[in-house]
Design an enzyme around this catalytic site. Structure first.
Site, mmCIF file in Angstrom:
data_model
loop_
_atom_site.group_PDB
_atom_site.id
_atom_site.type_symbol
_atom_site.label_atom_id
_atom_site.label_comp_id
_atom_site.label_asym_id
_atom_site.label_seq_id
_atom_site.Cartn_x
_atom_site.Cartn_y
_atom_site.Cartn_z
ATOM 1 N N CYS A 116 0.813 -1.237 0.000
ATOM 2 C CA CYS A 116 0.000 0.000 0.000
ATOM 3 C C CYS A 116 0.838 1.275 0.000
ATOM 4 O O CYS A 116 0.299 2.358 -0.234
ATOM 5 C CB CYS A 116 -0.936 0.006 1.194
ATOM 6 N N HIS A 256 -3.224 7.326 3.063
ATOM 7 C CA HIS A 256 -3.669 6.069 2.447
ATOM 8 C C HIS A 256 -5.016 5.700 3.068
ATOM 9 O O HIS A 256 -5.216 5.854 4.272
ATOM 10 C CB HIS A 256 -2.616 4.993 2.730
ATOM 11 N N ASN A 286 -10.100 0.148 0.099
ATOM 12 C CA ASN A 286 -8.636 0.226 0.011
ATOM 13 C C ASN A 286 -8.200 -0.273 -1.371
ATOM 14 O O ASN A 286 -8.242 -1.472 -1.639
ATOM 15 C CB ASN A 286 -8.030 -0.623 1.127
HETATM 16 O O1 UT7 Z 1 -3.642 -1.008 3.743
HETATM 17 C C1 UT7 Z 1 -2.727 -1.955 4.165
HETATM 18 C C2 UT7 Z 1 -2.726 -2.126 5.594
HETATM 19 N N1 UT7 Z 1 -3.943 -2.705 6.091
HETATM 20 C C3 UT7 Z 1 -4.588 -2.071 7.057
HETATM 21 O O2 UT7 Z 1 -4.252 -0.976 7.427
HETATM 22 C C4 UT7 Z 1 -5.728 -2.803 7.744
HETATM 23 C C5 UT7 Z 1 -5.574 -2.695 9.238
HETATM 24 N N2 UT7 Z 1 -6.576 -3.440 9.993
HETATM 25 C C6 UT7 Z 1 -7.890 -3.080 10.009
HETATM 26 O O3 UT7 Z 1 -8.303 -2.159 9.350
HETATM 27 C C7 UT7 Z 1 -8.810 -3.832 10.931
HETATM 28 O O4 UT7 Z 1 -8.037 -4.648 11.789
HETATM 29 C C8 UT7 Z 1 -9.869 -4.711 10.206
HETATM 30 C C9 UT7 Z 1 -10.874 -3.824 9.489
HETATM 31 C C10 UT7 Z 1 -9.166 -5.625 9.206
HETATM 32 C C11 UT7 Z 1 -10.637 -5.574 11.208
HETATM 33 O O5 UT7 Z 1 -11.228 -4.739 12.186
HETATM 34 P P1 UT7 Z 1 -11.024 -5.046 13.744
HETATM 35 O O6 UT7 Z 1 -11.787 -4.036 14.460
HETATM 36 O O7 UT7 Z 1 -9.532 -5.108 13.993
HETATM 37 O O8 UT7 Z 1 -11.715 -6.427 13.915
HETATM 38 P P2 UT7 Z 1 -11.113 -7.818 14.425
HETATM 39 O O9 UT7 Z 1 -10.251 -8.428 13.369
HETATM 40 O O10 UT7 Z 1 -10.504 -7.638 15.779
HETATM 41 O O11 UT7 Z 1 -12.435 -8.656 14.563
HETATM 42 C C12 UT7 Z 1 -13.459 -8.319 15.535
HETATM 43 C C13 UT7 Z 1 -14.648 -9.223 15.316
HETATM 44 C C14 UT7 Z 1 -14.259 -10.698 15.181
HETATM 45 O O12 UT7 Z 1 -15.274 -11.469 15.785
HETATM 46 P P3 UT7 Z 1 -15.065 -12.082 17.255
HETATM 47 O O13 UT7 Z 1 -13.832 -12.922 17.188
HETATM 48 O O14 UT7 Z 1 -14.907 -10.883 18.159
HETATM 49 O O15 UT7 Z 1 -16.328 -12.856 17.474
HETATM 50 C C15 UT7 Z 1 -14.292 -10.941 13.710
HETATM 51 O O16 UT7 Z 1 -14.547 -12.269 13.361
HETATM 52 O O17 UT7 Z 1 -15.292 -8.875 14.084
HETATM 53 C C16 UT7 Z 1 -15.446 -10.050 13.282
HETATM 54 N N3 UT7 Z 1 -15.389 -9.663 11.877
HETATM 55 C C17 UT7 Z 1 -16.481 -9.344 11.178
HETATM 56 N N4 UT7 Z 1 -17.785 -9.304 11.507
HETATM 57 C C18 UT7 Z 1 -18.642 -8.923 10.535
HETATM 58 C C19 UT7 Z 1 -14.300 -9.556 11.098
HETATM 59 N N5 UT7 Z 1 -14.655 -9.156 9.863
HETATM 60 C C20 UT7 Z 1 -16.012 -9.032 9.893
HETATM 61 C C21 UT7 Z 1 -16.951 -8.652 8.936
HETATM 62 N N6 UT7 Z 1 -18.261 -8.615 9.289
HETATM 63 N N7 UT7 Z 1 -16.615 -8.316 7.668
#
Ligand code: UT7
Length: 329
Positions: A116, A256, A286
């Site tokens: 990215c 970004h 993204n």
């Molecule tokens: O551009 C290159 C670099 N990349 C980035 O900068 C991305 C950086 N990371 C992020 O933006 C975030 O970490 C994400 C958007 C990828 C994920 O958000 P998060 O708030 O960190 O969520 P998480 O991975 O901690 O997941 C929280 C919960 C989980 O459920 P449990 O385990 O708490 O029951 C996930 O399974 O949210 C769940 N989850 C979803 N639920 C509904 C993960 N994706 C989804 C989804 N819909 N699409």
């Protein structure tokens, strides 16, 4: 003679027509509009559909429009760099495919892959050929067809990414406008959190890797989120300090577009009001190397000649950085 700086003298972008909404994603994986909107800020993303449509399609459209908009004869372009993490093929470089399709015959062309951060890495690289006096017309493309490496059964990644690209023309400026400073960093210890497990020389594609879905993006989101906030905040503050800038001196922060919460946190840490931060993640998600040129293209009417901008990105690798420039158009 006054110092030569590389100025952006033209900007164009291209996104494919098809719009993948949060509502459509709800029919594909176990997700919902409320989760996607509150956790990422994304409402929709554009997807390049059709057979034999690679990232070059996005770059070609962006460059064609750029040449027309800036009234530039393609034979004048001396260097074209394409930043992408999703090249059409392992080789030749997508930059070569873009130049061939746009009549750019007198340039040397190559790709840069810094995930990215690719666009800002390429912008800094291209600017050096202008600053050194080697070249007078350089094109930098940032484009990705992320849908080609996204697993649309994995809700943790498929809601985030989209396809799109943009291109800028760089020319010499001696009036103080253009790129003034850049600061880039990398940390290979971050490789484990965001990568493609298979398809490279370490683990070539096979029936087994495809069955295990290892040719799709793997991301452990939380550590990437934390590193992105820390990395972008740090370089933004450092580049401002070493150029003796306060945040009142900066008209636009151009981050970004990976997650609205990352954008808000970086803006808050660097004390930028959101009115001076370019944001369009809600429409495109993204697009990896496409996010910054697509932002500049969309906000072009609101940027004035002489405005100070800071571009900043963070990506897989880890890679990150910031560029300080004075708008020249
Ligand atoms: O551009 C290159 C670099 N990349 C980035 O900068 C991305 C950086 N990371 C992020 O933006 C975030 O970490 C994400 C958007 C990828 C994920 O958000 P998060 O708030 O960190 O969520 P998480 O991975 O901690 O997941 C929280 C919960 C989980 O459920 P449990 O385990 O708490 O029951 C996930 O399974 O949210 C769940 N989850 C979803 N639920 C509904 C993960 N994706 C989804 C989804 N819909 N699409």
């Amino acid at each position: 003679m006054s110092k030569i700086q590389a100025a952006i003298t033209g900007i164009n972008a291209y996104v494919p027509d098809y719009i993948l909404t949060n509502q459509e994603l709800e029919t594909m994986v176990d997700t919902n509009d409320e989760w996607i909107t509150t956790r990422t800020g994304i409402k929709e993303r554009h997807i390049l559909k059709g057979e034999d449509q690679g990232t070059s399609v996005l770059g070609i459209e962006a460059v064609k429009g750029l040449l027309a908009k800036t009234n530039t004869d393609p034979s004048e372009i001396e260097l074209l760099i394409c930043a992408t993490a999703t090249p059409d093929m392992q080789f030749p470089d997508t930059a070569n495919l873009i130049s061939a399709a746009t009549g750019i015959k007198n340039a040397f062309c190559f790709d840069i892959n810094a995930a990215c951060s690719g666009f800002i890495y390429a912008l800094t690289t291209g600017s050096k050929f202008i600053e050194s006096g080697s070249y007078k017309k350089v094109i930098i493309v940032g484009a990705d067809k992320m849908s080609s490496i996204i697993d649309y059964t994995d809700r943790t990644t498929c809601v985030i990414f989209g396809d799109g690209g943009g291109a800028v023309l760089l020319e010499p400026a001696t009036d103080g406008l253009g790129i003034i400073d850049s600061l880039h960093q990398s940390d290979g210890d971050g490789a484990q959190y965001l990568y493609l497990k298979a398809g490279g020389s370490r683990r070539p594609s096979s029936a087994e890797t495809v069955a295990a879905r290892e040719h799709f993006v793997y991301q452990n989101g939380r550590p990437v989120f934390k590193a992105a906030v820390a990395g972008m905040s740090d370089v933004v503050q450092k580049i401002m300090a070493r150029n003796e800038l306060t945040n009142d001196d900066i008209r636009w922060l151009v981050p970004h577009q990976a997650n609205m919460r990352i954008i808000e946190t970086v803006s808050r840490m660097a004390d930028f009001p959101l009115e001076r931060v370019m944001i369009n993640i809600q429409k495109y998600g993204n697009t990896t190397c496409g996010t910054i040129p697509i932002c500049l293209w969309e906000y072009e009417d609101q940027i004035k000649k002489g405005d100070n901008l800071i571009l900043t990105a963070f990506g897989g690798g880890f890679t990150w950085g910031a560029i300080y420039l004075k708008w020249a158009i």
